[in-house]
Design a protein around this motif. Sequence first.
Motif, PDB file in Angstrom:
ATOM      1  N   ALA A  14       4.671  16.220  32.829  1.00  0.00           N
ATOM      2  CA  ALA A  14       3.565  16.966  33.202  1.00  0.00           C
ATOM      3  C   ALA A  14       4.145  18.396  32.580  1.00  0.00           C
ATOM      4  O   ALA A  14       2.946  19.130  32.069  1.00  0.00           O
ATOM      5  CB  ALA A  14       3.565  17.279  34.851  1.00  0.00           C
ATOM      6  N   ARG A  15       4.973  18.802  32.800  1.00  0.00           N
ATOM      7  CA  ARG A  15       5.475  20.272  32.179  1.00  0.00           C
ATOM      8  C   ARG A  15       5.258  20.312  30.780  1.00  0.00           C
ATOM      9  O   ARG A  15       4.800  21.264  30.264  1.00  0.00           O
ATOM     10  CB  ARG A  15       6.891  20.629  32.550  1.00  0.00           C
ATOM     11  CG  ARG A  15       7.365  22.003  32.284  1.00  0.00           C
ATOM     12  CD  ARG A  15       8.741  22.115  32.641  1.00  0.00           C
ATOM     13  NE  ARG A  15       8.750  22.078  34.038  1.00  0.00           N
ATOM     14  CZ  ARG A  15       8.830  23.603  34.714  1.00  0.00           C
ATOM     15  NH1 ARG A  15       8.480  24.689  33.904  1.00  0.00           N
ATOM     16  NH2 ARG A  15       8.930  23.297  36.151  1.00  0.00           N
ATOM     17  N   TYR A  16       5.588  19.314  30.014  1.00  0.00           N
ATOM     18  CA  TYR A  16       5.435  19.050  28.526  1.00  0.00           C
ATOM     19  C   TYR A  16       3.894  19.212  28.178  1.00  0.00           C
ATOM     20  O   TYR A  16       3.553  20.197  27.513  1.00  0.00           O
ATOM     21  CB  TYR A  16       5.717  17.724  28.078  1.00  0.00           C
ATOM     22  CG  TYR A  16       5.217  17.294  26.571  1.00  0.00           C
ATOM     23  CD1 TYR A  16       5.652  18.004  25.410  1.00  0.00           C
ATOM     24  CD2 TYR A  16       4.122  16.610  26.577  1.00  0.00           C
ATOM     25  CE1 TYR A  16       5.241  17.773  24.360  1.00  0.00           C
ATOM     26  CE2 TYR A  16       3.450  16.148  25.379  1.00  0.00           C
ATOM     27  CZ  TYR A  16       4.034  16.683  24.137  1.00  0.00           C
ATOM     28  OH  TYR A  16       3.426  16.611  22.986  1.00  0.00           O
ATOM     29  N   LYS A  17       2.961  18.729  28.975  1.00  0.00           N
ATOM     30  CA  LYS A  17       1.699  18.699  28.739  1.00  0.00           C
ATOM     31  C   LYS A  17       1.127  19.901  28.958  1.00  0.00           C
ATOM     32  O   LYS A  17       0.067  20.617  28.174  1.00  0.00           O
ATOM     33  CB  LYS A  17       0.779  17.554  29.628  1.00  0.00           C
ATOM     34  CG  LYS A  17       0.803  16.253  28.967  1.00  0.00           C
ATOM     35  CD  LYS A  17       0.291  15.169  29.932  1.00  0.00           C
ATOM     36  CE  LYS A  17       0.443  13.816  29.459  1.00  0.00           C
ATOM     37  NZ  LYS A  17      -0.192  12.637  30.164  1.00  0.00           N
ATOM     38  N   LYS A  18       1.711  20.721  30.063  1.00  0.00           N
ATOM     39  CA  LYS A  18       1.132  21.990  30.274  1.00  0.00           C
ATOM     40  C   LYS A  18       1.591  23.074  29.392  1.00  0.00           C
ATOM     41  O   LYS A  18       1.072  24.204  29.053  1.00  0.00           O
ATOM     42  CB  LYS A  18       1.795  22.451  31.662  1.00  0.00           C
ATOM     43  CG  LYS A  18       1.281  23.951  32.322  1.00  0.00           C
ATOM     44  CD  LYS A  18       1.964  24.016  33.635  1.00  0.00           C
ATOM     45  CE  LYS A  18       1.801  25.314  34.117  1.00  0.00           C
ATOM     46  NZ  LYS A  18       2.565  25.764  35.230  1.00  0.00           N
ATOM     47  N   PRO A  32       7.833  20.744  15.527  1.00  0.00           N
ATOM     48  CA  PRO A  32       8.290  19.441  15.166  1.00  0.00           C
ATOM     49  C   PRO A  32       7.340  18.823  15.905  1.00  0.00           C
ATOM     50  O   PRO A  32       7.289  18.942  17.322  1.00  0.00           O
ATOM     51  CB  PRO A  32       9.664  19.259  15.202  1.00  0.00           C
ATOM     52  CG  PRO A  32      10.025  20.567  16.251  1.00  0.00           C
ATOM     53  CD  PRO A  32       9.225  21.680  15.814  1.00  0.00           C
ATOM     54  N   LYS A  33       6.740  17.465  15.583  1.00  0.00           N
ATOM     55  CA  LYS A  33       5.748  16.935  16.491  1.00  0.00           C
ATOM     56  C   LYS A  33       6.558  16.292  17.525  1.00  0.00           C
ATOM     57  O   LYS A  33       7.777  15.660  17.277  1.00  0.00           O
ATOM     58  CB  LYS A  33       4.962  15.870  15.706  1.00  0.00           C
ATOM     59  CG  LYS A  33       4.085  16.581  14.913  1.00  0.00           C
ATOM     60  CD  LYS A  33       2.962  15.544  14.262  1.00  0.00           C
ATOM     61  CE  LYS A  33       1.885  16.260  13.318  1.00  0.00           C
ATOM     62  NZ  LYS A  33       1.157  15.138  12.594  1.00  0.00           N
ATOM     63  N   THR A  34       6.076  15.749  18.709  1.00  0.00           N
ATOM     64  CA  THR A  34       6.796  15.196  19.772  1.00  0.00           C
ATOM     65  C   THR A  34       7.023  13.734  19.322  1.00  0.00           C
ATOM     66  O   THR A  34       5.766  13.161  18.788  1.00  0.00           O
ATOM     67  CB  THR A  34       5.759  15.247  21.063  1.00  0.00           C
ATOM     68  OG1 THR A  34       5.871  16.661  21.354  1.00  0.00           O
ATOM     69  CG2 THR A  34       6.207  14.246  22.054  1.00  0.00           C
ATOM     70  N   GLY A  35       7.855  13.097  19.291  1.00  0.00           N
ATOM     71  CA  GLY A  35       8.149  11.717  18.886  1.00  0.00           C
ATOM     72  C   GLY A  35       8.575  11.534  17.589  1.00  0.00           C
ATOM     73  O   GLY A  35       8.900  10.376  17.054  1.00  0.00           O
ATOM     74  N   ALA A  55      14.752  27.925  22.373  1.00  0.00           N
ATOM     75  CA  ALA A  55      13.430  27.680  23.220  1.00  0.00           C
ATOM     76  C   ALA A  55      13.433  28.983  24.087  1.00  0.00           C
ATOM     77  O   ALA A  55      12.182  29.734  24.198  1.00  0.00           O
ATOM     78  CB  ALA A  55      13.561  26.708  23.941  1.00  0.00           C
ATOM     79  N   ARG A  56      14.540  29.592  24.819  1.00  0.00           N
ATOM     80  CA  ARG A  56      14.403  30.515  25.479  1.00  0.00           C
ATOM     81  C   ARG A  56      14.175  31.846  24.737  1.00  0.00           C
ATOM     82  O   ARG A  56      13.249  32.773  25.352  1.00  0.00           O
ATOM     83  CB  ARG A  56      15.728  30.807  26.389  1.00  0.00           C
ATOM     84  CG  ARG A  56      15.968  31.905  27.346  1.00  0.00           C
ATOM     85  CD  ARG A  56      17.246  31.688  27.975  1.00  0.00           C
ATOM     86  NE  ARG A  56      18.478  31.982  27.256  1.00  0.00           N
ATOM     87  CZ  ARG A  56      19.283  30.884  26.838  1.00  0.00           C
ATOM     88  NH1 ARG A  56      19.182  29.800  27.569  1.00  0.00           N
ATOM     89  NH2 ARG A  56      20.381  31.143  26.060  1.00  0.00           N
ATOM     90  N   LEU A  79      12.955  18.788  28.087  1.00  0.00           N
ATOM     91  CA  LEU A  79      11.655  18.905  27.318  1.00  0.00           C
ATOM     92  C   LEU A  79      11.889  18.547  26.058  1.00  0.00           C
ATOM     93  O   LEU A  79      11.520  17.848  25.136  1.00  0.00           O
ATOM     94  CB  LEU A  79      11.055  20.366  27.337  1.00  0.00           C
ATOM     95  CG  LEU A  79      10.324  20.424  28.741  1.00  0.00           C
ATOM     96  CD1 LEU A  79       9.931  21.940  28.854  1.00  0.00           C
ATOM     97  CD2 LEU A  79       8.834  19.771  28.835  1.00  0.00           C
ATOM     98  N   ILE A  80      13.142  19.246  25.387  1.00  0.00           N
ATOM     99  CA  ILE A  80      13.541  18.914  24.015  1.00  0.00           C
ATOM    100  C   ILE A  80      14.092  17.312  23.889  1.00  0.00           C
ATOM    101  O   ILE A  80      13.665  16.860  22.775  1.00  0.00           O
ATOM    102  CB  ILE A  80      14.762  19.862  23.708  1.00  0.00           C
ATOM    103  CG1 ILE A  80      14.428  21.137  23.689  1.00  0.00           C
ATOM    104  CG2 ILE A  80      15.515  19.531  22.462  1.00  0.00           C
ATOM    105  CD1 ILE A  80      15.255  22.184  23.591  1.00  0.00           C
TER     106      ILE A  80
END
Length: 87
Positions: A14-18, A32-35, A55-56, A79-80
């Motif tokens: 959910a956090r990833y999608k948001k 970089p694309k997810t997956g 990221a931070r 998330l990473i």
Amino acid sequence: MTSVVASASVDVEARYKKSCYACHGFGANGAPKTGDVAGWAPRMEKGMETLVKNAREGINTMPPMGLCFDCSDADFQALIEYMSTAK
């Protein structure tokens, strides 16, 4: 999968999608694309501490905190890990 693990993975998704999907879902601005394990490999070689710091603080076209303004370092790590593994 225990309910705690299932709940944690739902929270990460959910956090990833948001927060992350807008760029990492499509590789926008060189993200970089997810997956895409091969696309993430050179980044993962830098170590999780560096990736969380990037990221931070932001790196290249990724702004500080990405789009996750309430993420902790633990959130960024989750998330990473989520984005860097094959889907």
